[in-house]
Design an enzyme around this catalytic site. Sequence first.
Site, mmCIF file in Angstrom:
data_model
loop_
_atom_site.group_PDB
_atom_site.id
_atom_site.type_symbol
_atom_site.label_atom_id
_atom_site.label_comp_id
_atom_site.label_asym_id
_atom_site.label_seq_id
_atom_site.Cartn_x
_atom_site.Cartn_y
_atom_site.Cartn_z
ATOM 1 C CG ASP A 1 -2.344 -19.786 -2.014
ATOM 2 O OD1 ASP A 1 -1.734 -19.912 -0.928
ATOM 3 O OD2 ASP A 1 -2.009 -20.398 -3.044
ATOM 4 C CG ASP B 1 -8.164 -4.818 1.089
ATOM 5 O OD1 ASP B 1 -9.122 -4.368 1.743
ATOM 6 O OD2 ASP B 1 -8.067 -4.711 -0.149
ATOM 7 C CE1 TYR C 1 -3.479 -2.692 0.564
ATOM 8 C CE2 TYR C 1 -4.653 -0.649 0.991
ATOM 9 C CZ TYR C 1 -4.667 -1.990 0.689
ATOM 10 O OH TYR C 1 -5.867 -2.635 0.522
ATOM 11 C CE LYS D 1 1.298 -17.058 -2.881
ATOM 12 N NZ LYS D 1 0.900 -18.406 -3.407
ATOM 13 C CG ASP E 1 -13.710 -7.261 1.482
ATOM 14 O OD1 ASP E 1 -13.534 -6.526 2.470
ATOM 15 O OD2 ASP E 1 -14.132 -6.838 0.395
HETATM 16 C C1 IPM Z 1 -10.499 -1.437 3.525
HETATM 17 C C2 IPM Z 1 -10.729 -0.780 2.191
HETATM 18 C C3 IPM Z 1 -9.563 0.146 1.898
HETATM 19 C C4 IPM Z 1 -8.305 -0.682 1.830
HETATM 20 C C5 IPM Z 1 -9.735 1.018 0.639
HETATM 21 C C6 IPM Z 1 -11.009 1.818 0.683
HETATM 22 C C7 IPM Z 1 -8.543 1.909 0.409
HETATM 23 O O1 IPM Z 1 -10.909 -1.737 1.211
HETATM 24 O O2 IPM Z 1 -10.375 -0.718 4.536
HETATM 25 O O3 IPM Z 1 -10.477 -2.667 3.577
HETATM 26 O O4 IPM Z 1 -7.969 -1.242 0.761
HETATM 27 O O5 IPM Z 1 -7.625 -0.782 2.842
HETATM 28 MG MG MG Z 2 -11.008 -3.743 1.938
#
Ligand code: IPM
Ligand code: MG
Length: 370
Positions: free
Chosen positions: A227, A251, A143, A194, A255
């Site tokens: 993975d 990240d 990042y 990884k 999710d």
């Molecule tokens: C998160 C989001 C952010 C990230 C974006 C909005 C920059 O997806 O907080 O998970 O990638 O960290």
């Molecule tokens: Mg995210």
Amino acid sequence: MATHKLLLLPGDGIGPEIAGALKKVIAWFDARGGGGVYSIEEDVVGGAAYDRHGVAISDAAMALAQESDAVLFGAVGGPKWASVPYEVRPEAGLLRLRKDLGLFANLRPAICYPALAESSSLKREIVEGLDILIVRELTGGVYFGEPKEIIDLGNGQKRGIDTQIYDTYEIERIARVAFDLARTRSNKVASAEKHNVMKSGVLWKEVVTALHGRDYTDVKLEHILADNCAMQLVRAPKQFDVIVCDNLFGDILSDVAAMLTGSLGMLPSAALGAADPMTGRRKSMYEPVHGSAPDIAGTGAANPIAMIASFAMALRYSLGQVAEADLLEAAIAAALATGVRTRDIGGGEASVGTEVMTDAILAALERLSA
Ligand code: IPM
Ligand code: MG
């Protein structure tokens, strides 16, 4: 009496709606008394800041963030700002907050509320009782690594470059957070990287192993390829307790973990800095894991739970109000147990909006604290 300085940054899309819901919850705790006084500053971030100031977050808002006990962040982004310059895109405000406040430790719990086991896309028995915590490194890795650019190769080709970088201290401090938190839970850490293709993964594994051997031999440590971790999360998520990983894997894995619980609209997060050696205080920011949901913005349909549960994390980790945090989390579960549902968690035809869900949580707070 303690004064808690909060900075509220609603942001874009559904951000202002869920921030409005949160303000009602904070007002409830304020009126109840006993936990101190909440002083709330509010400012713009993301696209809203771009519209007003031409940047994704102003220096004045950053100064307020530096002085606050906790930043409460809504969500940023939306189609309206799809073509603004990269440096001032809405997400840049979020990334600046993380970086400038030094919020290296991102805690993303994924808890499956009993009332919601049916709204997960996985079978009930796979997700029921799920309680995992993803500890994501938040200020390093790909990042922020330099070089980060697109260069023109002059032959009609361009080259996009991002750089994954981790130093020993960055890996060590995030692993320490993961081990310490594991001790308060089921005492298990899975470290995902990884190392089979990445040098930063080789170092990650080495540093985590060394720290474990030095200070945390009582915690069960497992190394897992990122993975495979993603696959295991959807196959048998309950095998995990704490998962620690870098910024990008965190990240993605968070999710996945979030969706196991039924909806992205449910999950809170905390981003913490290092403890101040004098005061023990950590800079901090709390935000829902979900985004700005432009498709439903302004309709009053947004689920406020992730935002409200983020405040519960603020009570726990920044404001020293553990009993209040427990109460608020119990009130969310109790509200869900009454059957009230927003659309994202399977409300269907009977879906309620932000306001009704918030009122249900306030009513549960009343009941549980009576
Ligand atoms: C998160 C989001 C952010 C990230 C974006 C909005 C920059 O997806 O907080 O998970 O990638 O960290
Ligand atoms: Mg995210």
